[in-house]
Design an enzyme around this catalytic site. Structure first.
Site, PDB file in Angstrom:
ATOM      1  N   HIS A 255      30.369  43.008  21.275  1.00 39.94           N
ATOM      2  CA  HIS A 255      30.522  41.866  20.355  1.00 39.94           C
ATOM      3  C   HIS A 255      30.223  40.614  21.148  1.00 39.94           C
ATOM      4  O   HIS A 255      30.074  40.676  22.381  1.00 39.94           O
ATOM      5  CB  HIS A 255      31.957  41.782  19.799  1.00 39.94           C
ATOM      6  CG  HIS A 255      32.993  41.783  20.890  1.00 39.94           C
ATOM      7  ND1 HIS A 255      33.218  40.692  21.692  1.00 39.94           N
ATOM      8  CD2 HIS A 255      33.810  42.764  21.361  1.00 39.94           C
ATOM      9  CE1 HIS A 255      34.139  40.991  22.581  1.00 39.94           C
ATOM     10  NE2 HIS A 255      34.513  42.255  22.431  1.00 39.94           N
TER      11      HIS A 255
ATOM     12  N   SER B 205      37.330  45.022  21.583  1.00 42.18           N
ATOM     13  CA  SER B 205      36.589  45.932  22.458  1.00 42.18           C
ATOM     14  C   SER B 205      37.006  47.388  22.280  1.00 42.18           C
ATOM     15  O   SER B 205      36.258  48.292  22.648  1.00 42.18           O
ATOM     16  CB  SER B 205      36.740  45.512  23.915  1.00 42.18           C
ATOM     17  OG  SER B 205      36.141  44.257  24.098  1.00 42.18           O
TER      18      SER B 205
END
Ligand code: MG
Ligand code: ZN
Length: 364
Positions: free
Chosen positions: A298, A82
């Site tokens: 993601h 992240s």
């Protein structure tokens, strides 16, 4: 002959004007006064469809008509985290894993939130993680390592974000260096809010909403409607700005459900995030000058839905990993300029498209 030439000239002028009109009306070039970016951390198509199935077949996300896909790979890694994922979206630079607001050569790059601030817009962040966590940090901080929470908290003081709401109070007031950053925030006209119910009292001015010592709990373990409530307040405050605003909202814990390989955790966080999307869309429809983007950094878990029942809201899933995966993630856009979010592109393009929507020029 003279008449013929005049006619030709009129025709040419008319056509030029007509072409300019077409150019002017190209919907891709429409500017947005406000941008609200919603990031579902770890939110792939399976997470969305799990939430949709559990919610008897529908989500607010279905209202979006301009849809694309973002490729999430990091600069040096097929699978992103992240930090690198958030940094790519926030700054337009691919970087190495765990980096925050730096490019792959560790050069600090300004985020879309920083550009918004420089251009006189109001700014905000609302998340269901600590405000210092990787995704929000990518819009605020410049650090080599995402877990430097106290340094990231310090970076909040270098900006003038109008509203930030989430967890992570202890990184501001219970620090190794003994400093209490809440004192600094108060001295800089922030209204410090420690309880969700106290948000309702605030009608204007800056808000530092540090509602939890560290991580906020998951939806079903005490957090409840914190995300939609805090989002509504943030929009109310930011919309007072005549210059417009940039707001990033994160459904942080869809990812945490993925790491736990817990379908139930993913579903409750997905529906909470979608309720927040519904709230944002309601504002954007009324306002007419707000670009809304929903995407992910993601996918998490390699989630696959192998059984379900839409009428009963039942969903069964399996996972291939407790980590992130490399698949493309969806992008949904609504409002002025939302057409340019169609297609398949790198995650860094999200930054470029937002800059274009605001009409900002890049510069260090
Ligand atoms: Mg996150
Ligand atoms: Zn994760």
């Amino acid at each position: 002959m003279k008449y013929y030439l005049t006619f030709l000239l009129v025709l040419i002028l008319h056509n030029t004007a007509y072409l300019q009109d077409i150019k002017k009306e190209n919907p891709q070039d429409k500017k947005a006064k406000n941008i609200i970016l919603l990031i579902g951390d770890g939110m792939g198509v399976s997470q969305i469809f799990a939430g949709m199935t559990a919610n008897n077949g529908h989500l607010n996300l279905e209202e979006f008509k301009n849809i694309g896909f973002s490729k999430t790979q990091a600069a040096n890694d097929f699978i992103t985290d992240s930090g690198a994922g958030g940094t790519a979206i926030a700054t337009g630079y691919k970087t190495f894993g765990k980096a925050i607001g730096l490019d792959k050569d560790t050069i600090p790059r300004p985020s879309i939130l920083e550009y918004a601030e420089r251009n006189g817009k109001s700014t905000g962040l609302v998340v269901t993680s600590q405000v210092t966590h990787a995704t929000p940090a990518s819009f605020v901080a410049h650090q080599k390592e995402r877990y430097l929470y106290e340094e990231i908290a310090q970076d909040f003081l270098t900006l003038d974000i109008d509203v930030f709401i989430g967890g992570g109070l202890k990184y501001f007031n219970d620090r190794k260096d003994g400093r209490d950053l809440t004192t600094f925030l108060a001295a800089n006209d922030y209204q410090l809010v420690y309880k969700l119910k106290d948000l309702a009292k605030i009608k204007e001015g800056k808000i530092a909403g540090l509602l939890y010592e560290d991580k906020p709990p998951r939806f079903s373990k005490g957090r409840k409607d914190m995300l939609p409530i805090a989002t509504k307040k943030a929009i109310e405050i930011l919309d007072r700005s005549k210059e417009g605003f940039f707001l990033m909202i994160e459904g942080s814990q869809i990812d945490w459900g993925g790491h736990d390989n817990s379908t139930k955790y993913i579903v409750e966080e997905m529906i909470d995030f979608d309720n927040t999307i519904g709230q944002v869309l309601e504002f954007a429809k009324w306002d007419g000058n707000t670009l809304v983007i929903v995407t992910a950094d993601h996918e998490t878990g390699g989630m696959s839905i192998h059984d379900g029942d839409i009428a009963k809201g039942k969903v069964k899933a399996q996972f291939t990993t407790t980590d992130h995966t490399g698949v493309m993630v969806p992008v949904f856009a609504y409002g002025p300029g939302s057409e340019k979010f169609r297609g398949i592109y790198e995650n860094t393009e999200l930054f470029n498209k937002m800059m274009k929507s605001f009409g900002f020029e890049k510069g260090e």
